[in-house]
Every structure is written in structure tokens, then in C-alpha cells.
Design a protein around this motif. Structure first.
Motif, short mmCIF file in Angstrom:
data_model
loop_
_atom_site.label_atom_id
_atom_site.label_comp_id
_atom_site.label_asym_id
_atom_site.label_seq_id
_atom_site.Cartn_x
_atom_site.Cartn_y
_atom_site.Cartn_z
N ILE A 46 0.87 -1.18 0.00
CA ILE A 46 0.00 0.00 0.00
C ILE A 46 0.90 1.23 0.00
O ILE A 46 1.75 1.39 0.88
CB ILE A 46 -0.92 0.05 1.22
CG1 ILE A 46 -1.85 -1.17 1.24
CG2 ILE A 46 -1.74 1.34 1.23
CD1 ILE A 46 -2.68 -1.29 2.50
N LEU A 47 0.72 2.07 -1.00
CA LEU A 47 1.43 3.34 -1.08
C LEU A 47 0.48 4.42 -0.61
O LEU A 47 -0.57 4.64 -1.22
CB LEU A 47 1.88 3.61 -2.52
CG LEU A 47 2.51 4.97 -2.79
CD1 LEU A 47 3.80 5.14 -1.98
CD2 LEU A 47 2.77 5.15 -4.28
N ARG A 48 0.83 5.07 0.50
CA ARG A 48 0.03 6.18 1.01
C ARG A 48 0.80 7.47 0.73
O ARG A 48 2.00 7.53 0.98
CB ARG A 48 -0.19 6.03 2.52
CG ARG A 48 -1.04 4.83 2.87
CD ARG A 48 -1.27 4.75 4.38
NE ARG A 48 -2.19 3.70 4.69
CZ ARG A 48 -1.86 2.59 5.34
NH1 ARG A 48 -0.61 2.38 5.74
NH2 ARG A 48 -2.77 1.68 5.60
N MET A 49 0.08 8.48 0.24
CA MET A 49 0.75 9.72 -0.16
C MET A 49 -0.07 10.94 0.23
O MET A 49 -1.29 10.91 0.18
CB MET A 49 0.92 9.77 -1.68
CG MET A 49 1.69 8.65 -2.29
SD MET A 49 1.61 8.71 -4.12
CE MET A 49 -0.03 8.05 -4.41
N ILE A 50 0.65 12.00 0.55
CA ILE A 50 0.07 13.33 0.63
C ILE A 50 0.62 14.05 -0.60
O ILE A 50 1.84 14.12 -0.78
CB ILE A 50 0.50 14.08 1.92
CG1 ILE A 50 0.20 13.26 3.17
CG2 ILE A 50 -0.14 15.46 1.96
CD1 ILE A 50 -1.25 12.91 3.38
N VAL A 51 -0.27 14.51 -1.45
CA VAL A 51 0.13 15.19 -2.68
C VAL A 51 -0.43 16.60 -2.70
O VAL A 51 -1.35 16.92 -1.94
CB VAL A 51 -0.33 14.40 -3.94
CG1 VAL A 51 0.35 13.04 -4.00
CG2 VAL A 51 -1.82 14.23 -3.96
N ASP A 52 0.11 17.43 -3.57
CA ASP A 52 -0.33 18.82 -3.58
C ASP A 52 -1.69 19.04 -4.25
O ASP A 52 -2.30 20.08 -4.06
CB ASP A 52 0.73 19.74 -4.19
CG ASP A 52 1.16 19.35 -5.58
OD1 ASP A 52 0.72 18.30 -6.10
OD2 ASP A 52 1.96 20.10 -6.17
N ASP A 53 -2.21 18.06 -4.98
CA ASP A 53 -3.54 18.16 -5.58
C ASP A 53 -4.15 16.75 -5.60
O ASP A 53 -3.96 15.99 -6.55
CB ASP A 53 -3.47 18.74 -6.99
CG ASP A 53 -4.83 19.01 -7.61
OD1 ASP A 53 -5.82 18.33 -7.25
OD2 ASP A 53 -4.91 19.88 -8.50
N THR A 54 -4.89 16.43 -4.54
CA THR A 54 -5.44 15.08 -4.38
C THR A 54 -6.39 14.71 -5.51
O THR A 54 -6.31 13.60 -6.04
CB THR A 54 -6.17 14.96 -3.02
OG1 THR A 54 -5.25 15.28 -1.98
CG2 THR A 54 -6.70 13.56 -2.81
N ASP A 55 -7.28 15.61 -5.89
CA ASP A 55 -8.25 15.29 -6.95
C ASP A 55 -7.56 14.97 -8.27
O ASP A 55 -7.92 14.00 -8.94
CB ASP A 55 -9.24 16.45 -7.14
CG ASP A 55 -10.15 16.63 -5.94
OD1 ASP A 55 -10.41 15.63 -5.23
OD2 ASP A 55 -10.60 17.77 -5.71
N GLN A 56 -6.57 15.75 -8.63
CA GLN A 56 -5.84 15.49 -9.87
C GLN A 56 -5.07 14.17 -9.77
O GLN A 56 -5.03 13.39 -10.72
CB GLN A 56 -4.89 16.63 -10.20
CG GLN A 56 -4.19 16.44 -11.54
CD GLN A 56 -3.19 17.55 -11.87
OE1 GLN A 56 -2.94 18.43 -11.06
NE2 GLN A 56 -2.62 17.48 -13.06
N ALA A 57 -4.46 13.91 -8.61
CA ALA A 57 -3.71 12.66 -8.42
C ALA A 57 -4.63 11.45 -8.58
O ALA A 57 -4.29 10.48 -9.26
CB ALA A 57 -3.05 12.65 -7.05
N VAL A 58 -5.79 11.51 -7.97
CA VAL A 58 -6.76 10.41 -8.08
C VAL A 58 -7.16 10.20 -9.53
O VAL A 58 -7.21 9.07 -10.02
CB VAL A 58 -8.00 10.67 -7.19
CG1 VAL A 58 -9.13 9.70 -7.51
CG2 VAL A 58 -7.62 10.58 -5.71
N SER A 59 -7.41 11.28 -10.23
CA SER A 59 -7.78 11.19 -11.64
C SER A 59 -6.68 10.54 -12.48
O SER A 59 -6.93 9.64 -13.28
CB SER A 59 -8.10 12.59 -12.18
OG SER A 59 -8.40 12.54 -13.56
N VAL A 60 -5.44 10.99 -12.27
CA VAL A 60 -4.30 10.44 -13.01
C VAL A 60 -4.15 8.94 -12.73
O VAL A 60 -3.96 8.14 -13.64
CB VAL A 60 -3.00 11.20 -12.63
CG1 VAL A 60 -1.76 10.44 -13.07
CG2 VAL A 60 -3.01 12.60 -13.23
#
Length: 142
Positions: A46-60
Motif C-alpha cells: 500500500i502506497l500512502r501519499m500526501i500530494v499537492d492536488d489530491t483530486d488530480q492525483a486520483v484522476s491520473v
């Protein structure tokens, strides 16, 4: 202050993690904190991440066909000295909070560290920490 975490269930950890970082690079996304966990006897991680744009990351990630989940966590300021983490864990234990997991994050202030904490009851954990003068970060502060 709750922040959103993005998690990816995967196998072939190095290959998949590299692929995700490449996708994020192409999309201009920054990983601000991450944790890659899994039992050593299984190929699944399981890779858990805090990213600067969660919605865009999920979409990608979903566009690539990956199994993605978002969740809320707390980013907690920890004194970067002996006993800094102990102080926070002591408060949480005394208040009867159950910790699900934690991992470190980079923070730009050199005398402080940031750690990500996941609790069953995030609102209560946030109140307890604030009542004890422990700082919570917003995702853009990481």
C-alpha cells in the motif's frame, strides 16, 4: 485540521512506484509525504501519499487503471528533538485514542518535523492535540 491522503494498492512495488512518480511528474504533481508498506512475505503493498492536488492525483491514477482510495489524516507538528514524538504519543494514549498508523513528512521549518497520523476518530484526535498546544498543519503547509 484534516488533510486528504491518497492510497494505491499495488504489487511490483519498485516498478509501480516509479510509474506513479513518472505520471505525477508529467502531470506536475508533487508528493509531499509517502509511506510504502506491506508484509515482506507478500508482493502486495500500500502506497500512502500526501500530494499537492489530491483530486488530480486520483484522476491520473484511476486513468491508469490503478486501485485508488482517499482518506483523511492529520499532519502533526513534532518538535525535532529527543522526546518530541513521545510527548504527542503520551497525550494520545492518556486520552484513549487508538492510532491506526503514522509516517513522517518533510516540513520546511528546520526545528520541527511533521508526521502523518491516522485515527479512528479524527475530530476527537484533532481536538485533543489542539487542547494540548500541538500544532496541526494544512496540506499546503507540508
Amino acid at each position: 485540521m484534516r488533510i486528504r491522503q491518497t492510497s494505491v494498492f499495488m504489487e511490483r512495488a519498485l516498478e509501480r512506484f516509479k510509474e506513479i512518480t513518472e505520471l505525477f511528474n508529467e502531470a506536475g504533481l508533487n508528493i509531499r509525504a509517502h509511506s510504502l508498506v506491506g508484509h515482506s512475505s507478500t508482493p502486495y503493498k500500500i502506497l500512502r501519499m500526501i500530494v499537492d492536488d489530491t483530486d488530480q492525483a486520483v484522476s491520473v491514477l484511476k486513468n491508469r487503471g490503478l486501485s485508488v482510495k482517499t482518506d483523511e489524516v492529520l499532519a502533526v507538528e513534532v518538535d525535532d528533538r529527543a522526546g518530541g514524538l513521545f510527548r504527542i504519543l503520551d497525550v494520545l494514549e492518556k486520552e484513549g485514542l487508538e492510532l491506526k498508523y503514522t509516517y513522517a513528512a518533510v516540513h520546511c521549518v528546520s526545528t520541527k518535523a511533521a508526521m502523518i497520523f491516522k485515527f479512528e476518530d479524527l475530530d476527537r484526535a484533532a481536538r485533543v492535540l489542539a487542547d494540548h498546544g500541538i500544532v496541526l498543519f494544512a496540506s499546503e503547509e507540508l
